[in-house]
Every structure is written in C-alpha cells, then in structure tokens.
Motif scaffolding. Structure first.
Motif, PDB file in Angstrom:
ATOM      1  N   ALA A 289      17.400 -16.230 -27.611  1.00 51.58           N
ATOM      2  CA  ALA A 289      17.693 -15.312 -26.508  1.00 51.58           C
ATOM      3  C   ALA A 289      17.481 -15.997 -25.163  1.00 51.58           C
ATOM      4  CB  ALA A 289      16.817 -14.074 -26.608  1.00 51.58           C
ATOM      5  N   ALA A 290      16.479 -16.882 -25.099  1.00 59.53           N
ATOM      6  CA  ALA A 290      16.208 -17.577 -23.834  1.00 59.53           C
ATOM      7  C   ALA A 290      17.287 -18.610 -23.541  1.00 59.53           C
ATOM      8  CB  ALA A 290      14.843 -18.239 -23.884  1.00 59.53           C
ATOM      9  N   LYS A 291      17.947 -19.103 -24.576  1.00 57.28           N
ATOM     10  CA  LYS A 291      18.939 -20.165 -24.367  1.00 57.28           C
ATOM     11  C   LYS A 291      20.053 -19.990 -25.397  1.00 57.28           C
ATOM     12  CE  LYS A 291      19.326 -25.172 -23.869  1.00 57.28           C
ATOM     13  NZ  LYS A 291      18.665 -26.479 -24.055  1.00 57.28           N
ATOM     14  N   GLU A 292      20.988 -19.095 -25.081  1.00 58.23           N
ATOM     15  CA  GLU A 292      22.017 -18.761 -26.057  1.00 58.23           C
ATOM     16  C   GLU A 292      23.071 -19.846 -26.206  1.00 58.23           C
ATOM     17  OE1 GLU A 292      23.819 -15.007 -25.553  1.00 58.23           O
ATOM     18  OE2 GLU A 292      22.027 -13.882 -26.102  1.00 58.23           O
ATOM     19  N   ASP A 293      23.094 -20.777 -25.291  1.00 58.38           N
ATOM     20  CA  ASP A 293      24.132 -21.799 -25.383  1.00 58.38           C
ATOM     21  C   ASP A 293      23.673 -23.033 -26.167  1.00 58.38           C
ATOM     22  OD1 ASP A 293      22.238 -22.600 -23.641  1.00 58.38           O
ATOM     23  OD2 ASP A 293      23.627 -23.439 -22.140  1.00 58.38           O
TER      24      ASP A 293
ATOM     25  N   ALA B 280      24.166 -15.052 -38.221  1.00 49.88           N
ATOM     26  CA  ALA B 280      25.444 -14.398 -38.516  1.00 49.88           C
ATOM     27  C   ALA B 280      25.744 -13.394 -37.400  1.00 49.88           C
ATOM     28  CB  ALA B 280      25.377 -13.699 -39.865  1.00 49.88           C
ATOM     29  N   ILE B 281      26.974 -13.422 -36.888  1.00 46.45           N
ATOM     30  CA  ILE B 281      27.413 -12.535 -35.809  1.00 46.45           C
ATOM     31  C   ILE B 281      28.367 -11.498 -36.399  1.00 46.45           C
ATOM     32  CG2 ILE B 281      28.524 -12.390 -33.552  1.00 46.45           C
ATOM     33  CD1 ILE B 281      25.904 -13.947 -33.564  1.00 46.45           C
TER      34      ILE B 281
ATOM     35  N   LEU C  83      34.869 -15.044 -30.902  1.00 45.49           N
ATOM     36  CA  LEU C  83      33.748 -15.681 -31.606  1.00 45.49           C
ATOM     37  C   LEU C  83      34.106 -17.103 -32.015  1.00 45.49           C
ATOM     38  CD1 LEU C  83      30.962 -15.565 -32.939  1.00 45.49           C
ATOM     39  CD2 LEU C  83      32.051 -14.542 -34.952  1.00 45.49           C
ATOM     40  N   GLU C  84      35.317 -17.298 -32.508  1.00 48.46           N
ATOM     41  CA  GLU C  84      35.721 -18.630 -32.958  1.00 48.46           C
ATOM     42  C   GLU C  84      35.763 -19.593 -31.779  1.00 48.46           C
ATOM     43  OE1 GLU C  84      38.957 -20.597 -36.005  1.00 48.46           O
ATOM     44  OE2 GLU C  84      39.443 -18.699 -35.005  1.00 48.46           O
TER      45      GLU C  84
ATOM     46  N   ALA D 192      25.154 -10.916 -24.372  1.00 45.82           N
ATOM     47  CA  ALA D 192      26.534 -10.476 -24.155  1.00 45.82           C
ATOM     48  C   ALA D 192      26.839  -9.183 -24.900  1.00 45.82           C
ATOM     49  CB  ALA D 192      27.498 -11.573 -24.606  1.00 45.82           C
ATOM     50  N   GLY D 193      25.836  -8.670 -25.624  1.00 47.19           N
ATOM     51  CA  GLY D 193      26.038  -7.407 -26.330  1.00 47.19           C
ATOM     52  C   GLY D 193      26.523  -7.558 -27.751  1.00 47.19           C
TER      53      GLY D 193
END
Length: 631
Positions: free
Chosen positions: A75-79, A105-106, A116-117, A219-220
């Motif tokens: 969460a602190a660094k989603e990238d 898994a998203i 997503l892709e 991003a929800g």
C-alpha cells in the motif's frame, strides 16, 4: 449335634458376609482406579491436543499477519515491480517458509481486464498477458470453469520456490475454479483474512492450506494476497516435539454458508485419503472449533491408543491390596471360628497319618529290598554279557585274522608271481583284488579287536622315551604311497619349543597319527595334509602338547561334528561306501586319547578343510631316560 450345626451356619454366614463386603470394596476401589487411570490418559492426550491445536492456529494466524505486513508495504508503494516483489518474499521467512506460492490476485471484470494487463506489463521486464481460465483450471482433477458473469482473480505478482511454477501461475485466473471464486468473494465481502484447506485445484496441492488477505488498493481495485502453504511441512515443524510425535489430525472448513466444504487429513506428516475416524484400534480423538482469521475451522487431533495407553499399574496394585486384605480377614475369621474344631481334627489326622506312614515305610522297605536284589542281578547279568561280548570279539578277531593272514600271504605270492608266471594277467589282477580286500578286512578286524580291548580295559599305555620327529617321519613314510596315489603333499611342522624327546606310548601315538592321517588323505582330493606338533599347557596349568592333523579336504558339516568320534558313525554314507571304513578309526582314537588323559576335538569348514587336534599331557624325557613304566 443341633448346636454344632448352628455354629457351622453362623460361621458360614459370617464368612459369606466378609467375602461379599470385601468383593464390594474391591470392585468399588478397582473401578475408581480404572476410571482414574483412563481419565489421566485422556487428560494427557487432551493436553497434548490442546497445545497442538494452539500451535497450528498460531502458525496459520502468523501467516495471515505476515500477509498484512506485506500489504502495508504494498500500500505504501504500489508501483513495485516483479523483481522487488521476488526479493521481498525471499527475504521474509514468515512468508516463504513452507510456502508453495505467494501471490497478489486482483479482482477484475471484462471491462477492467485491459487496464489490469497494461498495468502489469509496465512492471514486468518481459511480456505479460492475462491467461484464460482453461490454462489453469483445465489441469485440475475436478475444476469447473466459472461463468462468464463472475469476476476473475488474476495473479499479478507470483513468488514460488521454482521458476516453472511461478511462470505457470503468473497472469492466471485462479478464480476460474468455482470453490476458490466463492471463497475469495466471501473473503472480500467480509474484509477480513481467512484460510481454508486448499480445494483440489491441482493434485500436488491437496495437502496445502490457502491463506487469503483482502485489500483495496489506492486506486480502488479489490484484491487478495494469497499464500499456498504446505500443511505437512508446517505440522512437522509444529509437532517437532516428542510430545506431539504420535498426533495426527483432520482439518475441515466450510464457506458460502456451508454450501462448500473442504477437509484434509494428515497422518505421520503425509496427506492421507483414509476414512475418518482412522482405522487405528480405539484411537484417542478430540474435536476443536477455532477461528483462523474470519474462517471457522474444525480441527480433530487423534492418536493411536498405544501412544497414550492407560497405565493400569495402580489399578492392579489397588485390586491386589483389596484382595489380599479380604483374604486376610477371611483367613482370620475362619481360623478363629474353627480353631477348636481344627485341634481335634489335627490330632486325629496326625494319628491316622502316623499309622499310614508307618505302614507305608514298611512297604517301601520291602520294595527297596526287592529292587536291590533285582538291580544286583541285572548288574551281574550286564557285566557277564559285556564280558562275554568282549571275549567273543577278541576270540573272533583272532580266529578271523589267522586265515586272513594266510589269504594275504598267498595272494601276495600270486600277485608277485614268485613261483613262476601265471600265464594270464587277469590272475595277477584277481590276486591284487584279493589282497586289497583282505587288507581292508584285516584293518576292520584290527579296529574291532582294539575296540574290544579298550572296552575290556586290556589296553595299557606305556611311558617310554620317544622322538617326536622320528614318530611323525615314520607315519609320513607309511602314508606316503597312499598320498602319492592321490597327488597329495604330506608335511610335518614342529614348533621351535617342542621337545625332541618325550615320554609316551609310541605304538598308540603312531596308531592315532595313522588313523587321523589316513582319514585326512581319504577325504582330500587335492592340496596338503599337515602334521603339526607344538607345546600348549592345559587350562589347569598342567604342561601339555598338541598333535594336529590339518587337511584341505571336503570338510565336515557343522551338524555332524558332534557325533564324529562316536562308534560306527559315518558323516556321509555315500562317501563312506566310496572310501571304505566302518567308522571305528576315530572312535578308537578318542578311546586312546581318553586313556592318555587327553582331549580330542575337531574344527572344520566345508569345502575348506578339517583340523583334528589331540591335546595330551607333556612329560619331557631326560636325555638318558629309558623307562618302561606303565599307567
């Protein structure tokens, strides 16, 4: 008489009351002891099961907590990219220990799949694509693809111990399998971590547990952190203590309001397909309901009865003490109430017993006198028969030797054609056969005569000065032709400290050596026969010397060695018919050795060879001794 009957009735009533009271107390105390022993064994099993379940719950909960820590970092660094995710999991033992897979898994619909892709392709060094449900579910034993309207759960990040597994799961829709899709949707709906026994998505994962930690990205996007944990390895770590070594367990969980149920049973650290309860005789079983995250589990530890067997030692002691006390009270009551009556009975019984004993002693005395007469007559008869047998053997041996000597002499004359040629070579062959047969028969008669003399005690052992080297040399000279005919080498070995001259009976020693050497040559097809002499004291400290005859022959079976020196005994009847002999040579050797106060023994290995050892008392002769003493 009526009073005596009343006394007997009161005695029996009192005894019956004491017996019943003692039996009741014994039963009560024993039953209580049995219940206590069983309760103690049950308590021991329950304590182990409690701690076992607590440790399993703690290990699974710890995995969920570790996933929460991972989400905090995510969460602190989603990238974060693929390489960072791999390093993060590899360095965090709480996430990689016993794990077959850790992934993110998203949840995605058909509308968000492209977004997503594109997001994933920016965080992987190579190509990344979302794969259809069949790519993963199609390999399952019972997987059923989800409907087109349900959400997919694509694995964005995947860590696995093997790169092959990591690539196979990356980008796959794990939610295509209906049971997993229902569990993941329920976990997202509750918003709390949960764990279930892994549905059989793949055969190799039947013994695994699926841990799911839900999250919502900045991003929800909804997703879950998944961990596939190998349950046998986890349980082996949890149950590493000796206290849990015999515990096994069944794990059951359900979701979707009980519509979907999954269970697994681990026996001796291995996934088992056996029915529950297990087939072990009278197993100990317990059942616990625990919460793993938001998921309710039923854990049923069990162990074989022998692992927590009931100790009935105290029960046996309790029952024994009660029975002893009951018997003691009964004995005291009976002895007190019967004392007077017993005194009279004892006096009468002793009087009768003394009279009967007196009569019986007189009968025994007369019987013993008759038996002594019979035994004396039997002994005299046996001595007479034995003496007659020995005399008959000696007489017959002499009577048979006289004509045999004539047969041998005339056959030798015919064989050598001393009086002129016979005219036909066959007559010389016949004469040679007659001479050989007669010599063999004369040797048997000589053995029988020697045995008869030994039995009759007519053999005397002389003590004369003799040369040990000359004794062996003469025997080798006598046996040289027999050995040469078979191509066998004869040897003599003397220890350096073996005296040159000793006191003994040269004739009987030579007879022993000839018998032993002839036997060794007879049953040796190739190799050597060694005559060996060396001094060796007896266990008592008495001086002695050893005479050994060692061959490289066929050997003697171990089960035949005990009867080797018995009379008329052959090791192998077929060999005896081939080589001749009636089994008296070794028996005569043993008798002669016994008369010399020595011992004879055999050591043999089949197809290797045989060594026969004679151990005799050693009396070293003085240089000028020539004593004609007898023993």
């Amino acid at each position: 008489m009526a009073r005596e009957n009343d006394i007997d009735i009161r005695q029996w009533v009192l005894l019956l009351f004491v017996v019943l009271l003692g039996a009741g107390l014994t039963w009560s105390a024993t039953s209580e002891s049995i219940r206590s022993a069983r309760a103690e064994a049950q308590s021991s099993f329950n304590a182990a099961a409690d701690l076992y379940v607590d440790r399993v719950k703690g290990a699974l909960t710890h995995g969920l907590d570790a996933a929460s820590d991972l989400y905090s970092y995510y969460a602190a660094k989603e990238d974060i990219d693929h390489a960072t995710f791999q390093r993060l999991i590899s360095s965090y033992s709480s996430l990689n220990e016993h794990r077959k897979m850790v992934g993110v898994a998203i949840a995605a619909t058909r509308d968000t799949m492209g977004e997503l892709e594109a997001y994933a392709q920016g965080r992987y060094p190579g190509d990344f694509s979302l794969r259809a449900a069949q790519d993963l579910v199609g390999a399952s034993e019972s997987g059923v693809p989800g409907s087109r309207d349900q959400r997919a759960f694509y694995l964005l990040y995947v860590w696995a111990p093997s790169e092959e597994r990591s690539q196979r799961w990356r980008g796959a829709d794990i939610g295509a399998y209906m049971p997993l899709n229902a569990f993941l949707e329920e976990t997202l709906a509750k918003g709390e971590p949960a764990a279930i026994p892994m549905p059989p998505l793949e055969t190799a994962d039947r013994s695994c547990v699926l841990l799911a930690t839900p999250f919502v990205s900045q991003a929800g996007a909804e997703g879950v952190i998944l961990q596939i944990l190998e349950m046998p390895n986890l349980l082996n770590t949890v149950a590493s203590s000796q206290r849990f070594s015999s515990l096994n367990a069944r794990f059951t969980s359900s979701w979707q309001g009980g519509a979907m149920v999954q269970e697994m049973m681990i026996i001796d650290g291995t996934f088992s397909y056996e029915a529950f309860p297990p087939p072990a005789a009278r197993p100990w079983i317990a059942s616990y309901t625990v919460e793993i995250g938001s998921q309710s589990w039923t854990i049923e530890p069990w162990a074989p009865y022998e692992a927590y067997a009931v100790d009935y030692g105290a029960t046996v002691i309790t029952a024994s003490v009660c029975l002893v006390l009951t018997g003691l009270v009964v004995f005291i009551v009976w002895s007190q109430t019967q004392r007077a009556k017993r005194v009279v009975e004892i006096v009468n019984r002793r009087t009768r017993a003394l009279k009967e004993a007196h009569d019986e002693l007189e009968d025994h005395y007369r019987m013993l006198q008759n038996l002594n007469k019979d035994v004396e007559e039997a002994r005299k008869s046996a001595e007479t028969a034995n003496r007659a047998k020995s005399e008959f053997l000696a007489t017959m041996s002499h009577e048979l030797r006289t004509p045999l000597n004539a047969i041998l002499g005339f056959s030798q004359i015919l064989q050598e054609q001393a009086l002129g040629p016979l005219g036909d070579k066959r007559y010389a062959d016949y004469a040679r056969d007659i001479n050989a047969s007669g010599s063999h028969l004369l040797a048997i008669i000589n053995d029988i005569l020697d045995l008869a003399k030994l039995e009759a005690g007519k053999i005397q052992i002389e003590q004369k000065r003799l040369s040990t080297h000359l004794l062996v040399d003469r025997v080798i000279a006598l046996l040289a032709q027999q050995a040469s005919n078979k191509g066998i080498e004869l040897k003599a070995e003397f220890a350096g400290n073996m005296p040159d001259h000793i006191l003994g009976d040269e004739l009987r020693l030579r007879q022993i050596l000839i018998n032993l050497g002839s036997n060794a040559i007879k049953f040796t097809n190739q190799g050597t026969v060694v005559f060996r002499l060396h001094p060796r004291a007896f266990a008592t400290g008495q001086a002695g010397w050893v005479l050994e005859v060692e061959d490289t022959g066929i050997g003697i079976p171990e089960d035949k060695q005990a009867t080797l020196f018995d009379r008329f005994t052959q090791v192998d009847a077929a060999l005896s018919r081939r080589h001749g002999g009636v089994g008296l040579g070794l028996a005569i050797c043993r008798e002669l050795v016994d008369h010399m106060e020595g011992t004879i023994s055999v050591r043999s290995i089949q197809n290797v060879g045989t060594t026969i050892r004679v151990h005799l008392p050693l009396m070293e002769a003085d240089p000028e001794t020539d004593d004609d003493g007898m023993i």
